[in-house]
Design a protein around this motif. Structure first.
Motif, PDB file in Angstrom:
ATOM      1  N   LEU A   8       0.829  -1.202   0.000  1.00 50.04           N
ATOM      2  CA  LEU A   8       0.000   0.000   0.000  1.00 50.04           C
ATOM      3  C   LEU A   8       0.869   1.260   0.000  1.00 50.04           C
ATOM      4  O   LEU A   8       0.617   2.198  -0.751  1.00 50.04           O
ATOM      5  CB  LEU A   8      -0.929   0.002   1.216  1.00 50.04           C
ATOM      6  CG  LEU A   8      -1.836   1.205   1.378  1.00 50.04           C
ATOM      7  CD1 LEU A   8      -2.803   1.320   0.196  1.00 50.04           C
ATOM      8  CD2 LEU A   8      -2.605   1.119   2.684  1.00 50.04           C
ATOM      9  N   LYS A   9       1.901   1.284   0.826  1.00 47.91           N
ATOM     10  CA  LYS A   9       2.805   2.439   0.870  1.00 47.91           C
ATOM     11  C   LYS A   9       3.508   2.635  -0.469  1.00 47.91           C
ATOM     12  O   LYS A   9       3.605   3.763  -0.964  1.00 47.91           O
ATOM     13  CB  LYS A   9       3.839   2.273   1.976  1.00 47.91           C
ATOM     14  CG  LYS A   9       4.762   3.472   2.118  1.00 47.91           C
ATOM     15  CD  LYS A   9       5.834   3.239   3.159  1.00 47.91           C
ATOM     16  CE  LYS A   9       6.764   4.406   3.347  1.00 47.91           C
ATOM     17  NZ  LYS A   9       7.139   5.165   2.187  1.00 47.91           N
ATOM     18  N   PHE A  10       3.971   1.546  -1.076  1.00 53.48           N
ATOM     19  CA  PHE A  10       4.632   1.632  -2.375  1.00 53.48           C
ATOM     20  C   PHE A  10       3.675   2.216  -3.416  1.00 53.48           C
ATOM     21  O   PHE A  10       4.038   3.127  -4.171  1.00 53.48           O
ATOM     22  CB  PHE A  10       5.110   0.249  -2.811  1.00 53.48           C
ATOM     23  CG  PHE A  10       5.745   0.235  -4.165  1.00 53.48           C
ATOM     24  CD1 PHE A  10       7.063   0.633  -4.330  1.00 53.48           C
ATOM     25  CD2 PHE A  10       5.028  -0.174  -5.282  1.00 53.48           C
ATOM     26  CE1 PHE A  10       7.659   0.627  -5.590  1.00 53.48           C
ATOM     27  CE2 PHE A  10       5.609  -0.183  -6.540  1.00 53.48           C
ATOM     28  CZ  PHE A  10       6.926   0.218  -6.688  1.00 53.48           C
ATOM     29  N   ARG A  11       2.448   1.701  -3.456  1.00 50.29           N
ATOM     30  CA  ARG A  11       1.459   2.185  -4.435  1.00 50.29           C
ATOM     31  C   ARG A  11       1.130   3.644  -4.195  1.00 50.29           C
ATOM     32  O   ARG A  11       1.028   4.444  -5.133  1.00 50.29           O
ATOM     33  CB  ARG A  11       0.193   1.319  -4.365  1.00 50.29           C
ATOM     34  CG  ARG A  11      -0.837   1.681  -5.392  1.00 50.29           C
ATOM     35  CD  ARG A  11      -0.319   1.388  -6.798  1.00 50.29           C
ATOM     36  NE  ARG A  11      -1.239   1.908  -7.781  1.00 50.29           N
ATOM     37  CZ  ARG A  11      -0.866   2.586  -8.858  1.00 50.29           C
ATOM     38  NH1 ARG A  11       0.405   2.772  -9.119  1.00 50.29           N
ATOM     39  NH2 ARG A  11      -1.744   3.047  -9.689  1.00 50.29           N
ATOM     40  N   ARG A  12       0.954   4.016  -2.933  1.00 54.15           N
ATOM     41  CA  ARG A  12       0.637   5.403  -2.583  1.00 54.15           C
ATOM     42  C   ARG A  12       1.777   6.333  -3.014  1.00 54.15           C
ATOM     43  O   ARG A  12       1.530   7.388  -3.609  1.00 54.15           O
ATOM     44  CB  ARG A  12       0.396   5.477  -1.077  1.00 54.15           C
ATOM     45  CG  ARG A  12      -0.350   6.666  -0.616  1.00 54.15           C
ATOM     46  CD  ARG A  12      -0.777   6.581   0.835  1.00 54.15           C
ATOM     47  NE  ARG A  12       0.257   6.042   1.697  1.00 54.15           N
ATOM     48  CZ  ARG A  12       0.057   5.114   2.621  1.00 54.15           C
ATOM     49  NH1 ARG A  12      -1.135   4.618   2.814  1.00 54.15           N
ATOM     50  NH2 ARG A  12       1.044   4.680   3.373  1.00 54.15           N
ATOM     51  N   ASP A  13       3.010   5.950  -2.742  1.00 52.38           N
ATOM     52  CA  ASP A  13       4.162   6.770  -3.127  1.00 52.38           C
ATOM     53  C   ASP A  13       4.242   6.942  -4.645  1.00 52.38           C
ATOM     54  O   ASP A  13       4.531   8.038  -5.140  1.00 52.38           O
ATOM     55  CB  ASP A  13       5.459   6.159  -2.610  1.00 52.38           C
ATOM     56  CG  ASP A  13       5.593   6.244  -1.101  1.00 52.38           C
ATOM     57  OD1 ASP A  13       4.805   6.978  -0.449  1.00 52.38           O
ATOM     58  OD2 ASP A  13       6.487   5.555  -0.553  1.00 52.38           O
ATOM     59  N   LYS A  14       3.994   5.856  -5.385  1.00 49.48           N
ATOM     60  CA  LYS A  14       4.021   5.936  -6.850  1.00 49.48           C
ATOM     61  C   LYS A  14       2.903   6.842  -7.373  1.00 49.48           C
ATOM     62  O   LYS A  14       3.093   7.595  -8.337  1.00 49.48           O
ATOM     63  CB  LYS A  14       3.895   4.534  -7.473  1.00 49.48           C
ATOM     64  CG  LYS A  14       5.132   3.692  -7.289  1.00 49.48           C
ATOM     65  CD  LYS A  14       6.301   4.304  -8.033  1.00 49.48           C
ATOM     66  CE  LYS A  14       7.534   3.468  -7.897  1.00 49.48           C
ATOM     67  NZ  LYS A  14       8.682   4.057  -8.579  1.00 49.48           N
ATOM     68  N   LEU A  15       1.742   6.777  -6.751  1.00 40.73           N
ATOM     69  CA  LEU A  15       0.636   7.647  -7.166  1.00 40.73           C
ATOM     70  C   LEU A  15       0.964   9.113  -6.904  1.00 40.73           C
ATOM     71  O   LEU A  15       0.710   9.968  -7.758  1.00 40.73           O
ATOM     72  CB  LEU A  15      -0.659   7.254  -6.454  1.00 40.73           C
ATOM     73  CG  LEU A  15      -1.382   6.052  -7.029  1.00 40.73           C
ATOM     74  CD1 LEU A  15      -2.520   5.617  -6.107  1.00 40.73           C
ATOM     75  CD2 LEU A  15      -1.926   6.362  -8.413  1.00 40.73           C
ATOM     76  N   TYR A  16       1.520   9.405  -5.738  1.00 39.00           N
ATOM     77  CA  TYR A  16       1.906  10.795  -5.446  1.00 39.00           C
ATOM     78  C   TYR A  16       2.915  11.302  -6.464  1.00 39.00           C
ATOM     79  O   TYR A  16       2.822  12.445  -6.934  1.00 39.00           O
ATOM     80  CB  TYR A  16       2.484  10.918  -4.028  1.00 39.00           C
ATOM     81  CG  TYR A  16       1.434  11.053  -2.943  1.00 39.00           C
ATOM     82  CD1 TYR A  16       0.535  12.116  -2.930  1.00 39.00           C
ATOM     83  CD2 TYR A  16       1.357  10.120  -1.922  1.00 39.00           C
ATOM     84  CE1 TYR A  16      -0.418  12.241  -1.940  1.00 39.00           C
ATOM     85  CE2 TYR A  16       0.410  10.236  -0.918  1.00 39.00           C
ATOM     86  CZ  TYR A  16      -0.477  11.301  -0.929  1.00 39.00           C
ATOM     87  OH  TYR A  16      -1.416  11.413   0.064  1.00 39.00           O
TER      88      TYR A  16
END
Length: 60
Positions: free
Chosen positions: A25-33
């Motif tokens: 989830l953190k990886f996906r969130r960082d990529k989205l940002y």
């Protein structure tokens, strides 16, 4: 004693799964940002809206 060992292993497995889920989830969130920042910098409104909607869905 075996029943306690099985319970411990199950709990350990659940903890590992929760940790992995949080990391993904953190990886996906960082990529989205990062992608949102790029869309803002390039002025791409459609991509910005799509990505922000996707980001919002992660918090639901």
């Amino acid at each position: 004693m075996d029943k306690m060992k099985v319970s411990y292993e199950v709990m350990l497995g659940l903890a590992a799964e929760m940790l992995l889920d949080e990391a993904v989830l953190k990886f996906r969130r960082d990529k989205l940002y990062q992608a949102i920042d790029e869309a803002l910098a390039s002025g791409d409104r459609d991509t910005f809206r799509r990505l922000t909607d996707e980001l919002k869905s992660l918090y639901v």
